[in-house]
Design an enzyme around this catalytic site. Structure first.
Site, PDB file in Angstrom:
ATOM      1  N   HIS A 175       0.679  -0.943   0.107  1.00 58.36           N
ATOM      2  CA  HIS A 175       0.016   0.082  -0.112  1.00 58.36           C
ATOM      3  C   HIS A 175       0.945   1.244   0.162  1.00 58.36           C
ATOM      4  O   HIS A 175       1.881   1.246   0.853  1.00 58.36           O
ATOM      5  CB  HIS A 175      -1.014   0.051   1.274  1.00 58.36           C
ATOM      6  CG  HIS A 175      -1.400   1.272   1.402  1.00 58.36           C
ATOM      7  ND1 HIS A 175      -2.491   1.911   0.585  1.00 58.36           N
ATOM      8  CD2 HIS A 175      -1.661   2.143   2.494  1.00 58.36           C
ATOM      9  CE1 HIS A 175      -2.952   3.242   1.127  1.00 58.36           C
ATOM     10  NE2 HIS A 175      -2.442   3.039   2.243  1.00 58.36           N
ATOM     11  N   HIS A 189       0.983   5.749  -1.050  1.00 60.08           N
ATOM     12  CA  HIS A 189       0.200   6.972  -1.344  1.00 60.08           C
ATOM     13  C   HIS A 189       1.158   7.631  -2.683  1.00 60.08           C
ATOM     14  O   HIS A 189       1.228   8.884  -2.817  1.00 60.08           O
ATOM     15  CB  HIS A 189       0.096   8.035  -0.390  1.00 60.08           C
ATOM     16  CG  HIS A 189      -0.628   7.597   0.754  1.00 60.08           C
ATOM     17  ND1 HIS A 189      -1.386   8.485   1.650  1.00 60.08           N
ATOM     18  CD2 HIS A 189      -1.215   6.518   1.174  1.00 60.08           C
ATOM     19  CE1 HIS A 189      -2.277   7.879   2.429  1.00 60.08           C
ATOM     20  NE2 HIS A 189      -1.924   6.491   2.541  1.00 60.08           N
ATOM     21  N   ASP A 222       0.750  -5.711 -20.092  1.00 57.34           N
ATOM     22  CA  ASP A 222       1.843  -6.696 -19.798  1.00 57.34           C
ATOM     23  C   ASP A 222       1.842  -6.989 -18.398  1.00 57.34           C
ATOM     24  O   ASP A 222       2.424  -8.095 -17.818  1.00 57.34           O
ATOM     25  CB  ASP A 222       3.113  -6.137 -19.887  1.00 57.34           C
ATOM     26  CG  ASP A 222       3.651  -6.169 -21.543  1.00 57.34           C
ATOM     27  OD1 ASP A 222       3.132  -6.985 -22.071  1.00 57.34           O
ATOM     28  OD2 ASP A 222       4.645  -5.415 -21.693  1.00 57.34           O
ATOM     29  N   HIS A 239      -8.379   7.849  -1.482  1.00 58.38           N
ATOM     30  CA  HIS A 239      -7.105   7.335  -0.551  1.00 58.38           C
ATOM     31  C   HIS A 239      -5.823   6.831  -1.584  1.00 58.38           C
ATOM     32  O   HIS A 239      -5.089   7.847  -1.320  1.00 58.38           O
ATOM     33  CB  HIS A 239      -7.581   5.889   0.334  1.00 58.38           C
ATOM     34  CG  HIS A 239      -6.932   5.539   1.318  1.00 58.38           C
ATOM     35  ND1 HIS A 239      -7.273   5.012   2.321  1.00 58.38           N
ATOM     36  CD2 HIS A 239      -5.559   5.564   1.501  1.00 58.38           C
ATOM     37  CE1 HIS A 239      -6.336   4.659   3.357  1.00 58.38           C
ATOM     38  NE2 HIS A 239      -5.175   4.793   2.788  1.00 58.38           N
ATOM     39  N   TYR A 281       7.409 -14.556 -23.078  1.00 61.52           N
ATOM     40  CA  TYR A 281       8.257 -13.618 -22.887  1.00 61.52           C
ATOM     41  C   TYR A 281       9.152 -14.175 -21.749  1.00 61.52           C
ATOM     42  O   TYR A 281       8.629 -14.911 -20.739  1.00 61.52           O
ATOM     43  CB  TYR A 281       7.170 -12.460 -22.428  1.00 61.52           C
ATOM     44  CG  TYR A 281       8.111 -11.173 -21.883  1.00 61.52           C
ATOM     45  CD1 TYR A 281       8.242 -10.193 -22.628  1.00 61.52           C
ATOM     46  CD2 TYR A 281       8.626 -11.249 -20.392  1.00 61.52           C
ATOM     47  CE1 TYR A 281       9.277  -8.796 -22.277  1.00 61.52           C
ATOM     48  CE2 TYR A 281       9.209 -10.047 -20.126  1.00 61.52           C
ATOM     49  CZ  TYR A 281       9.717  -8.921 -20.910  1.00 61.52           C
ATOM     50  OH  TYR A 281      10.365  -7.934 -20.649  1.00 61.52           O
TER      51      TYR A 281
END
Lengths: 234, 234, 234, 234
Positions: free
Chosen positions: B95, B97, B120, B171, B229
């Site tokens: 997580h 910001h 991708d 958020h 790939y």
């Protein structure tokens, strides 16, 4: 706090500010205030940050503005800092011309509270002052800048503790906190918030604001008696 | 995985995250989940990244949320992480910001799939959640953030494996993967995609989307049985 | 050029590319072509740049695409590179997902020639391809990407020598030059040009173009028999 | 100033310029002028900055343009520098293709004075020239660039001392000052101002300008007899 400790702290804070990307050339300054002794320490005017020593820091009386220690001229913005220390309960002030906060100041737009990043630090929009009038610029310009900042908080019923920053119209941000280093942290976050709000205004000018209960949840998660962010003070 | 190995991996991942430009101040955290033992390891709340040691990492039961090891408070976002580990088949969550993903979250706009860079890594738009309701914010806020993320995937029929990221409205982003380091890589790519999509929305708001066959070609070039790939696993 | 020299040059070029800010994660690759031997050297697929050695570089026949040296899988974009070497008279090709060129590619907008910075390197707009059709994506996708690039130059009567770059729609830039390092220099300049053109499109969408005589003056100041920029070749 | 001192200063200034983010590839150059001897020293054309030595710096007569010292070709922009030294009272000139100032030059927009950051360095808008005519580009292009800059100041009644910079339409900025290093400082500030003005034009195209009394207050706080910014000259 001793005079030496105050000067040392303000010297380190100014050098720490210069290590951020908030400062261009010699724009910007940090001051600290020891409320007990009534003394303010501030960067000398126009001196390069990397050459600063504690002895260069100028110390003044918060009441009279008289220089108590230091042989250099204090920052030309000193009367603005003094006005804020007299009116607000803070111990450190940062002024910069950081790019995104200054761009919004030049556009005369507040930094809108658009999310939890903002609410973690500021309980609502960071306001922009009205422009100064001719007589306010021609006489006691820097002191009047401080007066207009204080007026902005009074007129809008804002708490300088809950919203510890302002944009001065066509000038730039002033940010404060309990001490110089807390003020720098908030100035860094304000710059991030200004950058995000500016981009958000372009991409979604009518995006809805976060609900007040979300803003308060985040603000009080980090501030006040019910705070539960971070570690308990030991 | 031993408890020590889990804490060590999560400690290194948090420091690796801090070395990216996704993290400002102490915003952001990484967790890791050992599905076998049912244990989640996560960053302590509000601790500076550069001071983190494996012993600071807090370990909790994914089922009960009870702390199993560590004396610090876990990240305040921990209940969000636990909710995602319970619902999604992932082993690491990040997580942040980060500036561009957060700007889109504040604008309540998804990260649109506009090209092969996106395809991708993510098979289609990275969605934005609905805003939380008052009662969801006032009680069990962080757990409800996790519930609303899970709801977003269910309501829109999205696969959390094919689209391993979300923007929480007002958020910021949550990103997941098979392990903490894969989640960081995806968080870095998401930030690039958000930056490009935001600029693209400004310069060409009505630009046509890539055809679904192009998106799938790229997604399956890197993922699944037909991937060609990279190098074959040895 | 010996096989070793070709691989060494392409290895150094890939590492040089990674040191720019054009590369995110493992996106991007550089190849080199020795027209005398008919051999193309290219980065292996999905291998981190900082681990690359000359022995990792894959060497192929430009005509058949058969691998001549190297035990790793070549870049999945190899057939695109081969198509360009067959059609254009170049010795080095760079492909990246650099942020601003890719944003314009996703917006399906060319990099417009708006000034002398552009004209010093490219004699006119850098074009964007048409999107590929379903059958072109489903079969021989990478080779068809090359064919569509060549088609773009033919249909628009462009010279691949005077305009040595293209944006592939919803994908990103391919840039070429006499050797791999010249191609990297042009890719860096293209990214700057894309950034400036994108910002210019926002701030002044109807700004007049530079006159053709200004574009040609700058292009031919650096290119061709009458060039007078830089030092004479000794 | 001795010839050696002039070359040394211009060499150091060019290397200092290259250490800023104003320079991409070999775009840009710095010159210095010793008004007493009538000699101009300038970067050689197309030579990488990190290889520059004082002996590489080319010295010319400001009046005739004849090379007095140095065996390399001078910058192709030399005639522009000479024209400015003849018309303006400056001792150093910087030319770059820095991204934001160049973007505004390509948009044919001035850098508007929108606040005190600008007014601290430039007393009003930094103008943009008219585009050059065909005959001005075809013959004596670089000298005509200088003539059009001078014309821009004359036609608009601007003082090259109070506004020591210009944007050449579809080209980029030229910035001057009392010596090469002062010109570099102003070029850095101009780039910041261009970045802020460009963003301000997007977010608030109709934002009111700062009042002339505010602009003058800041300009004269740092310049002229009444200046009180910085430390007194000792």
């Amino acid at each position: 706090m001793t005079l030496d400790a105050l000067r040392d702290s303000v010297c380190r804070a100014n050098r720490a500010l210069a290590a951020t990307d908030l400062v261009v050339e010699t724009f910007g300054n940090v001051s600290g205030f020891d409320r007990e002794s009534g003394l303010v320490a501030i960067k000398p005017s126009g001196v390069p940050y990397d050459a600063l020593t504690p002895a260069d820091i100028v110390v003044l009386s918060v009441e009279t503005g008289a220089v108590v220690a230091g042989s250099l001229r204090p920052s030309s913005d000193t009367p603005t800092h003094l006005a804020l220390y007299r009116a607000f309960g803070c111990g450190g002030i940062v002024h910069t011309h950081s790019v995104w906060a200054t761009t919004l100041a030049q556009a005369r737009l507040p930094v809108r509270c658009m999310g939890t990043t903002h609410a973690d630090y500021f309980r609502g929009d960071v306001p922009v002052t009205r422009p100064l009038r001719a007589e306010e610029v021609e006489d006691e310009y820097e002191a009047n800048t401080g007066r207009v900042i204080v007026e902005t908080f009074e007129v809008n019923g804002l708490s300088p503790e809950e919203v510890p920053a302002v944009l001065v119209a066509n000038h730039g941000p002033f940010v404060w906190g309990p001490d110089p280093f807390a003020a720098i942290e908030r100035a860094r976050v304000l710059e991030l918030l200004a950058r995000m709000d500016l981009a958000g205004r372009l991409v979604a000018p009518d995006a809805p604001r976060p609900a007040p209960f979300l803003v308060d949840r985040h603000y009080f998660r980090k501030h006040g008696a019910g705070a539960y962010y971070g570690q308990p003070h030991r």
